[in-house]
Design a protein around this motif. Structure first.
Motif, PDB file in Angstrom:
ATOM      1  N   TYR A  72       0.854  -1.174   0.000  1.00  0.00           N
ATOM      2  CA  TYR A  72       0.000   0.000   0.000  1.00  0.00           C
ATOM      3  C   TYR A  72       0.890   1.225   0.000  1.00  0.00           C
ATOM      4  CZ  TYR A  72       0.729  -1.010   4.969  1.00  0.00           C
ATOM      5  OH  TYR A  72       1.280  -1.335   6.180  1.00  0.00           O
ATOM      6  N   ALA A  73       0.364   2.261  -0.585  1.00  0.00           N
ATOM      7  CA  ALA A  73       1.160   3.467  -0.771  1.00  0.00           C
ATOM      8  C   ALA A  73       1.325   4.201   0.556  1.00  0.00           C
ATOM      9  CB  ALA A  73       0.481   4.367  -1.787  1.00  0.00           C
ATOM     10  N   LEU A  74       2.555   4.324   0.974  1.00  0.00           N
ATOM     11  CA  LEU A  74       2.852   5.113   2.167  1.00  0.00           C
ATOM     12  C   LEU A  74       3.224   6.517   1.706  1.00  0.00           C
ATOM     13  CD1 LEU A  74       4.959   2.485   4.162  1.00  0.00           C
ATOM     14  CD2 LEU A  74       2.564   3.093   4.486  1.00  0.00           C
ATOM     15  N   ASP A  75       2.256   7.155   1.050  1.00  0.00           N
ATOM     16  CA  ASP A  75       2.496   8.480   0.493  1.00  0.00           C
ATOM     17  C   ASP A  75       1.378   9.417   0.918  1.00  0.00           C
ATOM     18  OD1 ASP A  75       0.311   7.703  -1.040  1.00  0.00           O
ATOM     19  OD2 ASP A  75       1.465   7.448  -2.879  1.00  0.00           O
ATOM     20  N   GLU A  76       1.421  10.634   0.417  1.00  0.00           N
ATOM     21  CA  GLU A  76       0.448  11.653   0.808  1.00  0.00           C
ATOM     22  C   GLU A  76      -0.985  11.232   0.474  1.00  0.00           C
ATOM     23  OE1 GLU A  76      -0.404  16.354  -0.078  1.00  0.00           O
ATOM     24  OE2 GLU A  76       1.661  15.618  -0.237  1.00  0.00           O
ATOM     25  N   ALA A  77      -1.185  10.637  -0.694  1.00  0.00           N
ATOM     26  CA  ALA A  77      -2.529  10.213  -1.095  1.00  0.00           C
ATOM     27  C   ALA A  77      -3.032   9.070  -0.208  1.00  0.00           C
ATOM     28  CB  ALA A  77      -2.540   9.783  -2.557  1.00  0.00           C
ATOM     29  N   GLY A  78      -2.148   8.117   0.105  1.00  0.00           N
ATOM     30  CA  GLY A  78      -2.531   7.022   0.989  1.00  0.00           C
ATOM     31  C   GLY A  78      -2.890   7.507   2.376  1.00  0.00           C
ATOM     32  N   PHE A  79      -2.107   8.447   2.886  1.00  0.00           N
ATOM     33  CA  PHE A  79      -2.385   9.003   4.210  1.00  0.00           C
ATOM     34  C   PHE A  79      -3.684   9.797   4.199  1.00  0.00           C
ATOM     35  CE2 PHE A  79      -1.404  12.046   7.762  1.00  0.00           C
ATOM     36  CZ  PHE A  79      -1.483  11.108   8.777  1.00  0.00           C
ATOM     37  N   ALA A  80      -3.937  10.521   3.110  1.00  0.00           N
ATOM     38  CA  ALA A  80      -5.187  11.276   2.991  1.00  0.00           C
ATOM     39  C   ALA A  80      -6.395  10.343   2.967  1.00  0.00           C
ATOM     40  CB  ALA A  80      -5.161  12.151   1.742  1.00  0.00           C
ATOM     41  N   ALA A  81      -6.269   9.215   2.272  1.00  0.00           N
ATOM     42  CA  ALA A  81      -7.368   8.245   2.247  1.00  0.00           C
ATOM     43  C   ALA A  81      -7.626   7.687   3.640  1.00  0.00           C
ATOM     44  CB  ALA A  81      -7.057   7.117   1.265  1.00  0.00           C
ATOM     45  N   TYR A  82      -6.549   7.389   4.358  1.00  0.00           N
ATOM     46  CA  TYR A  82      -6.681   6.898   5.731  1.00  0.00           C
ATOM     47  C   TYR A  82      -7.389   7.932   6.605  1.00  0.00           C
ATOM     48  CZ  TYR A  82      -5.248   5.951  10.528  1.00  0.00           C
ATOM     49  OH  TYR A  82      -5.248   5.754  11.882  1.00  0.00           O
ATOM     50  N   LEU A  83      -6.935   9.174   6.591  1.00  0.00           N
ATOM     51  CA  LEU A  83      -7.563  10.214   7.406  1.00  0.00           C
ATOM     52  C   LEU A  83      -9.005  10.455   6.991  1.00  0.00           C
ATOM     53  CD1 LEU A  83      -4.707  12.864   7.778  1.00  0.00           C
ATOM     54  CD2 LEU A  83      -5.512  11.199   9.469  1.00  0.00           C
ATOM     55  N   GLY A  84      -9.270  10.374   5.672  1.00  0.00           N
ATOM     56  CA  GLY A  84     -10.634  10.566   5.187  1.00  0.00           C
ATOM     57  C   GLY A  84     -11.584   9.481   5.638  1.00  0.00           C
ATOM     58  N   SER A  85     -11.042   8.334   6.048  1.00  0.00           N
ATOM     59  CA  SER A  85     -11.908   7.247   6.514  1.00  0.00           C
ATOM     60  C   SER A  85     -12.537   7.559   7.873  1.00  0.00           C
ATOM     61  CB  SER A  85     -11.130   5.928   6.580  1.00  0.00           C
ATOM     62  OG  SER A  85     -10.225   5.904   7.676  1.00  0.00           O
ATOM     63  N   PHE A  86     -12.110   8.634   8.521  1.00  0.00           N
ATOM     64  CA  PHE A  86     -12.675   9.037   9.808  1.00  0.00           C
ATOM     65  C   PHE A  86     -13.661  10.196   9.709  1.00  0.00           C
ATOM     66  CE2 PHE A  86      -8.666   7.082  11.279  1.00  0.00           C
ATOM     67  CZ  PHE A  86      -9.119   6.312  12.337  1.00  0.00           C
ATOM     68  N   THR A  87     -13.795  10.810   8.545  1.00  0.00           N
ATOM     69  CA  THR A  87     -14.586  12.031   8.438  1.00  0.00           C
ATOM     70  C   THR A  87     -15.654  11.918   7.358  1.00  0.00           C
ATOM     71  OG1 THR A  87     -12.995  12.986   6.887  1.00  0.00           O
ATOM     72  CG2 THR A  87     -12.659  13.466   9.222  1.00  0.00           C
ATOM     73  N   ALA A  88     -16.652  12.774   7.464  1.00  0.00           N
ATOM     74  CA  ALA A  88     -17.748  12.766   6.491  1.00  0.00           C
ATOM     75  C   ALA A  88     -17.306  13.400   5.178  1.00  0.00           C
ATOM     76  CB  ALA A  88     -18.942  13.528   7.053  1.00  0.00           C
ATOM     77  N   ALA A  89     -17.608  12.734   4.088  1.00  0.00           N
ATOM     78  CA  ALA A  89     -17.428  13.327   2.763  1.00  0.00           C
ATOM     79  C   ALA A  89     -18.639  14.218   2.492  1.00  0.00           C
ATOM     80  CB  ALA A  89     -17.316  12.231   1.714  1.00  0.00           C
ATOM     81  N   ASP A  90     -18.545  15.081   1.507  1.00  0.00           N
ATOM     82  CA  ASP A  90     -19.671  15.953   1.164  1.00  0.00           C
ATOM     83  C   ASP A  90     -20.920  15.124   0.911  1.00  0.00           C
ATOM     84  OD1 ASP A  90     -18.145  18.231   1.365  1.00  0.00           O
ATOM     85  OD2 ASP A  90     -17.748  18.388  -0.790  1.00  0.00           O
ATOM     86  N   GLY A  91     -21.990  15.463   1.601  1.00  0.00           N
ATOM     87  CA  GLY A  91     -23.267  14.788   1.412  1.00  0.00           C
ATOM     88  C   GLY A  91     -23.382  13.421   2.045  1.00  0.00           C
ATOM     89  N   GLU A  92     -22.361  12.982   2.763  1.00  0.00           N
ATOM     90  CA  GLU A  92     -22.394  11.651   3.362  1.00  0.00           C
ATOM     91  C   GLU A  92     -23.208  11.677   4.655  1.00  0.00           C
ATOM     92  OE1 GLU A  92     -19.167   8.170   3.636  1.00  0.00           O
ATOM     93  OE2 GLU A  92     -18.540  10.042   4.582  1.00  0.00           O
ATOM     94  N   SER A  93     -24.056  10.684   4.835  1.00  0.00           N
ATOM     95  CA  SER A  93     -24.884  10.594   6.037  1.00  0.00           C
ATOM     96  C   SER A  93     -24.408   9.460   6.934  1.00  0.00           C
ATOM     97  CB  SER A  93     -26.348  10.359   5.663  1.00  0.00           C
ATOM     98  OG  SER A  93     -26.499   9.066   5.104  1.00  0.00           O
ATOM     99  N   ALA A  94     -24.679   9.603   8.209  1.00  0.00           N
ATOM    100  CA  ALA A  94     -24.359   8.522   9.149  1.00  0.00           C
ATOM    101  C   ALA A  94     -25.169   7.276   8.812  1.00  0.00           C
ATOM    102  CB  ALA A  94     -24.623   8.976  10.582  1.00  0.00           C
TER     103      ALA A  94
END
Length: 197
Positions: A72-94
């Motif tokens: 797996y990519a240990l780069d900026e994009a990979g880290f961003a995907a990991y961090l994004g897995s904790f937060t709501a994307a635009d329009g995303e509902s619980a």
């Protein structure tokens, strides 16, 4: 609860993982959409974010257990995907996050139950833990680590939920399971229109 039983190893590991996933999901019971994304502690974690991250982890687990470990990519994009897995994307509902969690959970547990814990595998590098090379493991190492990861996140979800309204997650798990009241437990009754109600 995963009740005491004389299960074989893979059943025991799968049931302990499932127990932690139950707790993560139950943390949302009776919350509004707004409450589910609330961050009442000093961190950026929310109940819905933890559920979303657990689903992200389960998807990775399905891929790993069916296709083997991948680089797996240990780069900026990979880290961003990991961090994004904790937060709501635009329009995303619980509620949408919970629906994805439920679907992925069923697939993930089916895969977990199908593997041989004694099979050989490889654990990729984890530089955040000071491990810079891939290392040989047995699949049981990976599965025990999954118990650890989901237990950690279940604890996070419990703390956050208690900060929101004082409800401890173990009682929410029992309430969702339909357990009757007793000397140690009073069922939680969610308001209509809230999550999982």
């Amino acid at each position: 609860m995963y009740a005491p039983a004389q299960d074989n190893e893979i059943t025991g590991l799968a049931n302990y993982i499932d127990q932690q996933l139950d707790a993560i999901r139950a943390a949302a019971f009776g919350l509004t959409e707004e409450q589910a994304w609330a961050t009442p502690c000093r961190s950026a974690l929310s109940v819905a974010g933890i559920i979303k991250h657990a689903e992200y982890g389960m998807r990775g687990g399905v891929n790993r257990l069916t296709s083997g470990p991948s680089d797996y990519a240990l780069d900026e994009a990979g880290f961003a995907a990991y961090l994004g897995s904790f937060t709501a994307a635009d329009g995303e509902s619980a509620s949408g996050v919970i629906a994805r969690f439920d679907a992925t959970r069923a697939e993930y547990l089916d895969v977990v139950r199908s593997v041989d814990p004694n099979a050989d595998s490889v654990e990729p590098p984890a530089p955040w833990d000071g491990v810079f090379d891939a290392r040989p493991i047995k699949v049981r190492y990976y599965l025990a680590h999954q118990v650890e990861e989901y237990a950690r996140h279940a604890g996070h979800a419990d703390i956050i939920r208690e900060q929101i309204d004082g409800q401890p997650v173990p009682g929410l798990v029992l309430s969702l399971a339909g357990a009757p009241a007793n000397d140690f437990f009073a069922p939680f009754h969610a308001a209509p229109g809230t999550l999982l109600s």
